[in-house]
Write a protein that holds these residues in place. Structure first.
Motif, short mmCIF file in Angstrom:
data_model
loop_
_atom_site.label_atom_id
_atom_site.label_comp_id
_atom_site.label_asym_id
_atom_site.label_seq_id
_atom_site.Cartn_x
_atom_site.Cartn_y
_atom_site.Cartn_z
N UNK A 9 -0.85 0.03 -11.60
CA UNK A 9 -0.18 -0.34 -10.24
C UNK A 9 1.56 -0.30 -10.75
N UNK A 10 2.79 -1.31 -9.56
CA UNK A 10 3.54 -1.72 -9.61
C UNK A 10 3.81 -3.03 -9.23
N UNK A 11 5.05 -3.36 -10.32
CA UNK A 11 5.48 -4.41 -9.51
C UNK A 11 6.67 -4.01 -9.00
N UNK A 12 7.43 -5.30 -8.17
CA UNK A 12 8.28 -5.35 -7.31
C UNK A 12 9.74 -5.10 -8.12
N UNK B 290 -2.06 6.96 -9.29
CA UNK B 290 -3.15 7.57 -8.08
C UNK B 290 -4.34 7.01 -7.89
N UNK B 291 -4.50 6.52 -8.92
CA UNK B 291 -6.14 6.00 -9.29
C UNK B 291 -6.22 4.21 -9.06
N UNK B 292 -4.64 3.59 -9.36
CA UNK B 292 -4.82 2.50 -8.97
C UNK B 292 -4.60 1.95 -6.76
N UNK B 293 -3.94 3.62 -6.50
CA UNK B 293 -4.02 3.03 -5.57
C UNK B 293 -5.10 3.94 -4.51
N UNK B 294 -6.11 4.47 -4.66
CA UNK B 294 -7.20 5.15 -4.50
C UNK B 294 -8.20 3.45 -4.49
N UNK B 295 -8.23 2.48 -5.77
CA UNK B 295 -9.12 2.31 -5.60
C UNK B 295 -8.03 1.31 -4.83
N UNK B 296 -7.02 0.76 -4.20
CA UNK B 296 -7.25 -0.07 -2.31
C UNK B 296 -7.77 0.82 -1.54
N UNK B 297 -8.29 1.74 -1.63
CA UNK B 297 -9.33 2.34 -0.11
C UNK B 297 -10.10 1.69 -0.08
N UNK C 228 -5.72 1.49 4.14
CA UNK C 228 -5.33 1.17 2.35
C UNK C 228 -5.18 -0.73 2.98
N UNK C 229 -5.17 -1.03 1.93
CA UNK C 229 -4.36 -2.67 1.67
C UNK C 229 -3.21 -2.70 0.71
N UNK C 230 -2.90 -3.97 0.46
CA UNK C 230 -1.46 -4.14 -0.71
C UNK C 230 -1.98 -3.82 -1.60
N UNK C 231 -3.11 -3.98 -2.03
CA UNK C 231 -4.30 -4.14 -3.38
C UNK C 231 -5.66 -4.21 -3.12
N UNK C 232 -6.63 -3.83 -3.94
CA UNK C 232 -7.62 -3.58 -4.29
C UNK C 232 -8.89 -4.84 -2.88
N UNK D 5 0.60 -1.07 4.93
CA UNK D 5 0.90 -0.28 4.07
C UNK D 5 -0.48 1.61 3.89
N UNK D 6 -1.09 1.69 5.20
CA UNK D 6 -1.49 2.85 4.66
C UNK D 6 -0.68 4.29 4.57
N UNK D 7 1.00 4.22 5.16
CA UNK D 7 2.06 4.88 4.92
C UNK D 7 2.20 4.87 3.85
N UNK D 8 2.52 3.40 2.76
CA UNK D 8 2.80 3.20 2.06
C UNK D 8 1.50 4.65 0.78
N UNK D 9 1.00 3.97 1.04
CA UNK D 9 -0.42 4.50 0.03
C UNK D 9 -0.94 6.36 0.49
N UNK D 10 -0.39 6.59 1.60
CA UNK D 10 -0.70 7.47 2.53
C UNK D 10 0.85 9.01 1.58
N UNK D 11 1.74 8.53 2.16
CA UNK D 11 3.58 8.40 1.41
C UNK D 11 2.43 9.34 -0.29
N UNK D 12 2.20 7.95 -0.72
CA UNK D 12 2.31 8.64 -2.52
C UNK D 12 1.82 9.62 -3.27
N UNK D 13 0.10 9.92 -1.63
CA UNK D 13 -0.83 10.38 -2.53
C UNK D 13 -0.14 12.06 -2.66
#
Ligand code: GRG
Ligand code: ZN
Length: 319
Positions: free
Chosen positions: A122-125, A158-165, A171-175, A183-191
């Motif tokens: 994951x990433x911190x801001x 990627x694994x972290x983002x998938x864990x938020x599915x 997708x949410x902001x965290x698992x 948040x869906x835009x963020x996760x789909x965009x990153x994937x």
């Protein structure tokens, strides 16, 4: 609800150019700490409307660079404000618009972002440590624009983002966090950027996303919420990335957006008859761009920049 008619492009350009000058206005006051994001929203809208030349490029770049922190490599939201990835992405995006990434110490900025990746991917801001899938997207998008994705552990990211599915496909902001269009835009965009869209059940997520269209044609961000112009971007861009945008009634959505225009003084609001702001002006025009509205440049759904700008960055050989 009235008839929104056509896009009042000239009025919106004037609204954007003058909002910067009204430093004593209420909007400028509440926007003070997010000036760099506001610059990205306003300038991208100008470029989408073929009017980036309405501003003085050198002045913009000079101001952007005055928000830079050479010690950390990040950007603050305004001169003298602390560095955060939110503003660092906006700074990089604005420099991309003007083809001025050469103003950056690219490795220093990339190291700042890469240094915020945590052990679980994951990433911190910023240095204070808040973790959110928004920051995963920002890190991946920024590093990709800088051609420096190799500085992070992409597989773990990627694994972290998938864990938020979630089970609903979103997708949410965290698992375990509730699915939300932003948040869906963020996760789909990153994937999408990392070539990892195979982790998504396109029909399941496409269904959830197209259910965001309300009776009046606008889109909401999650079930039972009000339609809002900004979701035209968060939802449509996600649908395009998973190839399900034809599940939306585009005509009704375009009418909803056009109905939120202040046709006299320019600007677009979140919903009809509300006060306009630069954020919804950007998302309204960006949403129309994704629907191929005439006179608006096409936009890249993952990088949130005009397509010609993204092509310039990735089709150029030397970096
Ligand atoms: C480059 C476009 C771009 C974005 C950068 C910051 C960021 C990455 C993404 C933010 C994604 C996000 C979470 C957007 C949602 C913003 C929003 C309208 C939140 C409001 O949520 P609620 O729950 O309102 O307060 P609703 O609409 O649900 O009533
Ligand atoms: Zn909104």
């Amino acid at each position: 609800m009235g008839d929104g008619g056509e896009l009042a492009a000239e009025k919106h350009v004037r609204y954007i150019v003058t909002v910067e000058k009204r430093k004593d206005s209420f909007e400028s006051l509440v926007m003070e700490h997010i000036r760099l994001n506001g610059a990205y929203w306003g300038l991208t809208t100008l470029d989408l409307l073929h009017k980036l030349r309405a501003v003085e490029a050198d002045e913009v770049i000079e101001w952007i660079m005055s928000c830079y922190h050479p010690e950390s490599g990040g950007f603050g939201g305004n001169v003298g404000h602390d560095a955060h990835v939110l503003y660092t992405l906006s700074a990089v995006q604005v420099l991309c618009l003007f083809d001025r990434l050469d103003a950056l110490d690219v490795d220093k900025v990339a190291d700042y972002i890469a240094g915020l990746q945590n052990e679980d991917g994951s990433f911190s801001g910023d240095i204070w440590g808040e973790v959110d899938t928004r920051f995963s997207y920002i890190a991946i998008c920024t590093l990709s624009l800088l051609h420096r994705l190799e500085k992070i552990n992409v597989q773990k990211a990627v694994d972290y983002i998938v864990s938020c599915k979630n089970l609903d496909g979103g997708f949410g902001a965290m698992p375990g966090g509730e699915s939300h269009a932003g948040q869906i835009f963020c996760c789909v965009g990153a994937l999408a950027i990392t070539g990892s869209l195979h982790h998504i059940d396109r029909d399941l997520l496409g269904w959830w996303l197209c259910e965001r269209q309300c009776k009046e044609g606008g889109l909401n961000g999650r079930p039972e919420k009000l339609a809002d112009v900004c979701y035209s971007w968060w939802v449509l861009s996600s649908l395009i990335m998973i190839d399900r945008v034809h599940w939306i009634d585009k005509d009704k959505l375009a009418k909803f957006i056009l109905n939120c225009q202040d046709k006299e003084n320019g600007g677009i609001s979140d919903r009809p008859d509300n006060a306009v702001d630069i954020y919804h002006t950007y998302f309204g025009v960006a949403g129309l761009s994704l629907m191929e509205y005439p006179g608006v440049k096409p936009m890249d759904p993952a990088y949130a920049l005009p397509l010609d700008v993204v092509n310039r960055i990735f089709l150029r050989k030397e970096h």
